[in-house]
Design an enzyme around this catalytic site. Structure first.
Site, PDB file in Angstrom:
ATOM      1  N   ASP A 156       0.859  -1.179   0.000  1.00 44.20           N
ATOM      2  CA  ASP A 156       0.000   0.000   0.000  1.00 44.20           C
ATOM      3  C   ASP A 156       0.901   1.236   0.000  1.00 44.20           C
ATOM      4  O   ASP A 156       1.521   1.551   1.012  1.00 44.20           O
ATOM      5  CB  ASP A 156      -0.905   0.032   1.252  1.00 44.20           C
ATOM      6  CG  ASP A 156      -2.004  -1.031   1.190  1.00 44.20           C
ATOM      7  OD1 ASP A 156      -1.802  -2.061   0.512  1.00 44.20           O
ATOM      8  OD2 ASP A 156      -3.047  -0.843   1.838  1.00 44.20           O
ATOM      9  N   LYS A 219      -6.859   3.277  -3.552  1.00 45.20           N
ATOM     10  CA  LYS A 219      -7.344   3.275  -2.178  1.00 45.20           C
ATOM     11  C   LYS A 219      -7.556   4.708  -1.739  1.00 45.20           C
ATOM     12  O   LYS A 219      -6.776   5.593  -2.103  1.00 45.20           O
ATOM     13  CB  LYS A 219      -6.286   2.564  -1.324  1.00 45.20           C
ATOM     14  CG  LYS A 219      -6.511   2.572   0.162  1.00 45.20           C
ATOM     15  CD  LYS A 219      -5.436   1.709   0.856  1.00 45.20           C
ATOM     16  CE  LYS A 219      -5.434   1.919   2.350  1.00 45.20           C
ATOM     17  NZ  LYS A 219      -4.370   1.168   3.029  1.00 45.20           N
ATOM     18  N   LYS A 255     -10.267   0.149  -2.834  1.00 44.87           N
ATOM     19  CA  LYS A 255     -10.245  -0.051  -1.382  1.00 44.87           C
ATOM     20  C   LYS A 255     -10.566   1.244  -0.665  1.00 44.87           C
ATOM     21  O   LYS A 255      -9.709   2.122  -0.553  1.00 44.87           O
ATOM     22  CB  LYS A 255      -8.869  -0.580  -0.942  1.00 44.87           C
ATOM     23  CG  LYS A 255      -8.740  -0.770   0.568  1.00 44.87           C
ATOM     24  CD  LYS A 255      -7.406  -1.380   0.962  1.00 44.87           C
ATOM     25  CE  LYS A 255      -7.218  -1.387   2.466  1.00 44.87           C
ATOM     26  NZ  LYS A 255      -5.895  -1.878   2.879  1.00 44.87           N
TER      27      LYS A 255
END
Lengths: 319, 299
Positions: A156, A219, A255
């Site tokens: 991430d 995300k 996400k």
């Protein structure tokens, strides 16, 4: 529509379209999902799905190997023993799935990998000077390589908001592309930190840049600043994914992270995914929740659907 | 422009629930009427609280619980005393509601409010005293100092019998609520029908006495519908029943067994208006748990 000229990682010219977003329309459309009533079987189905999409996360300065191990155990067995025992007595109670991934800092990856070995649960690691992203590129790449070498199969990363907000989109693109290369086979989730971008137009643009630069997932947030994930922001990102899919045929995952605390919210997000991207996206391979406290509420609701009543709040883990 | 009052109009008060320091309508949208005893007309439509309203109230009281317990006993006393002051401020309103909805005369209504004020003052005085009066130092064989102190039981819910008169019901409700919060517990009460129309005045008293939001929550509605939920809620530590129906008590005990609720039964006798029953140290002690600590002494 404004088009931004860039160069891709192979030196080819690339035009990214900065589609303008109707803020009022997006907000109203997103609001629409909060008024749905999803009950009974559909609710239970959605809740089971949401658990399997959950990324349990601990990203604190105070993280210890013990805390990470505890979170990993919860990822494997989300149900507290008391509830598990009582639920096991019920007829036709489907077993609770394990979560999708555990997300930790790079230094904790090896601990998580050890506990989760053989479970099928992914180990995600934040990298690239999370949460601010204010480090030189070489440091970011080293950090990514370190996390992958220790066994993380999902990375991430945060985008360089400093560069993005000053208009240096090429640098944002190049950094994502470089980190993607450093990831190797690991999946790359690109955190836009939408709370710092300021407008839905910029969220859309950042999504485009991230997807073109090689993100497997986009995300919303780090969870460190407010506002984190919101329905309108997620809607805009989902629409960007849909447009990207129609253009290139590539399926990018989504996400939302931070601020999703209740089972009800989880269902709202799932409805939105279904209606924006279709049921193909309703899988942990393409949709995740970055929401740790949501898990307990989902378990409460599942138990309530099965038995007709709520259990103690105190049987659930504190984090 | 002529005022509403000069035209003989008044803005009537909408009587709603009192949950978490706010005055929400019931989420169920249901209501039931209370009648003016003289004119036999509808006096007001009250909210018929649902299970969800009750659960919301408990959620609010759980939030308030820790904060209320952490207040100093001295501060809790100040707040209870403030409730007495606020009751004086609402006296006229409460007397008029009492007269309309129960048909009692002015003197009885005034007496009833006097008892409410008395109850708040009485329990205010006990906030920093009940612990000395019921705690003790225990004689033990060995080099230990052993002492026992009362601690608030936590989250309480409270039900009343419906068949008592309003003049008796109001002081009974006020004194019961006061006795529960004195020690630092929090309470959600389903008001008896006779006192239900007072929900606005009582709520306003609690809302303006610096009482933290959620320490007292008031519901109106149908007891037979809510009793199962009030008895079986897993986050409630104690359930208080003020009334004379043994079947209700047995039900509370059975349903409350799963999380070992303390069931406190204040049995109502014929002389329900007896204020001595309302003002007793024992009423506070029904809502405490005793903690005994052994502390080593010497070197």
């Amino acid at each position: 529509m404004r088009s931004i000229s860039m160069t891709d990682e192979n030196g080819q010219a690339l035009a990214i379209v900065a589609a303008p977003i109707d803020e009022v329309g997006a907000t109203e459309r997103a609001q629409f999902f909060t008024t749905r009533s999803i009950k009974k079987d559909s609710k239970v189905h959605a809740l089971y799905l949401a658990i399997s999409m959950c990324d349990l996360t601990t990203l604190e300065g105070a993280d210890t190997p013990g805390r990470v191990r505890q979170l990993c155990e919860k990822a494997r067995h989300p149900v507290p023993p008391d509830i598990f025992n009582e639920a096991a007595k019920l007829k036709d109670f489907p077993p609770i799935p394990s979560v999708a991934a555990v997300c930790v800092y790079p230094a904790m990856v090896s601990v998580a990998v050890k506990v989760l070995a053989g479970s099928g649960i992914h180990v995600a690691s934040v990298a690239t000077a999370f949460p601010s992203g204010q480090s030189p590129l070489s440091t970011k790449i080293d950090e990514t390589r370190y996390a992958v070498a220790k066994g993380a199969d999902e990375i991430d990363m945060v985008i360089n908001r400093g560069a993005f907000l000053s208009g240096d989109y090429q640098q944002v693109f190049d950094e994502i592309a470089a980190v993607k290369e450093a990831c190797g086979t690991a999946h790359l989730k690109v955190i836009l930190e939408t709370g710092e971008l300021g407008s839905l137009d910029r969220v859309r643009l950042a999504s485009e840049i991230a997807m073109h630069a090689g993100a497997d997932f986009i995300k919303t947030s780090t969870g460190k600043i407010q506002p984190a994930a919101t329905l309108p922001v997620t809607l805009v990102m989902l629409q960007a994914i849909a447009d990207f899919y129609h253009k290139t045929g590539k399926k990018i995952g989504m996400k939302p992270a931070g601020g999703i605390r209740t089972a009800k919210q989880a269902i709202q997000y799932l409805c939105m995914v279904n209606e924006t991207l279709g049921a193909e996206w309703l899988t942990p391979q393409l949709f995740r929740f970055g929401a740790s406290s949501m898990l307990n509420d989902i378990l409460r609701q599942i138990f309530k659907e099965a038995t007709g009543r709520y259990y103690y709040d105190r049987v659930f883990s504190l984090d | 422009m002529a005022s509403l009052v000069s035209q003989g109009e008044r803005v009537p008060k909408t009587l709603k629930l009192f949950i978490g320091g706010e005055f929400p309508r019931t989420e169920s949208g249901r209501s039931f009427p209370v009648y003016d005893q003289d004119s036999k007309k509808v006096f007001a439509q009250l909210c018929q609280a649902s299970r969800k309203d009750f659960r919301n109230a408990i959620a609010a009281s759980l939030k308030a619980c820790e904060q209320w317990q952490q207040r100093t006993a001295y501060n809790r006393a100040q707040i209870l005393y403030r409730m007495a002051e606020m009751t004086e401020g609402h006296r006229e309103d409460m007397v008029s509601v009492l007269k309309s909805t129960s048909g009692v005369n002015a003197q009885t209504a005034e007496n009833s409010i006097d008892q409410v004020v008395d109850a708040f003052v009485y329990y205010a005085g006990f906030c920093d005293k009940y612990s000395q009066l019921s705690g003790c130092v225990n004689p033990v064989n060995g080099p230990h100092h052993a002492f026992t102190t009362p601690e608030p039981v936590g989250c309480v819910d409270c039900l009343f019998d419906d068949d008592m008169g309003a003049a008796a019901a109001l002081p009974l409700v006020a004194s019961t609520l006061a006795s529960i919060i004195t020690s630092g517990s929090v309470v959600t009460a389903l008001l008896p029908t006779a006192a239900a129309a007072q929900i606005a005045s009582l709520g306003e008293i609690f809302a303006t006495s610096d009482l933290p939001k959620g320490v007292v929550n008031l519901l109106t509605g149908n007891r037979s519908e809510l009793i199962d939920h009030m008895a079986s809620h897993m986050e409630v530590q104690s359930v208080c029943y003020v009334g004379s129906d043994r079947a209700v008590k047995e039900k509370l005990k059975t349903l409350g067994a799963e999380n070992m609720k303390r069931v406190v039964w204040r049995e109502l006798h014929a002389n329900a208006a007896d204020t001595n029953e309302n003002l007793r140290l024992e009423n506070i002690l029904s809502f405490v748990e005793y903690k005994t600590v052994w502390h080593p002494v010497g070197n």
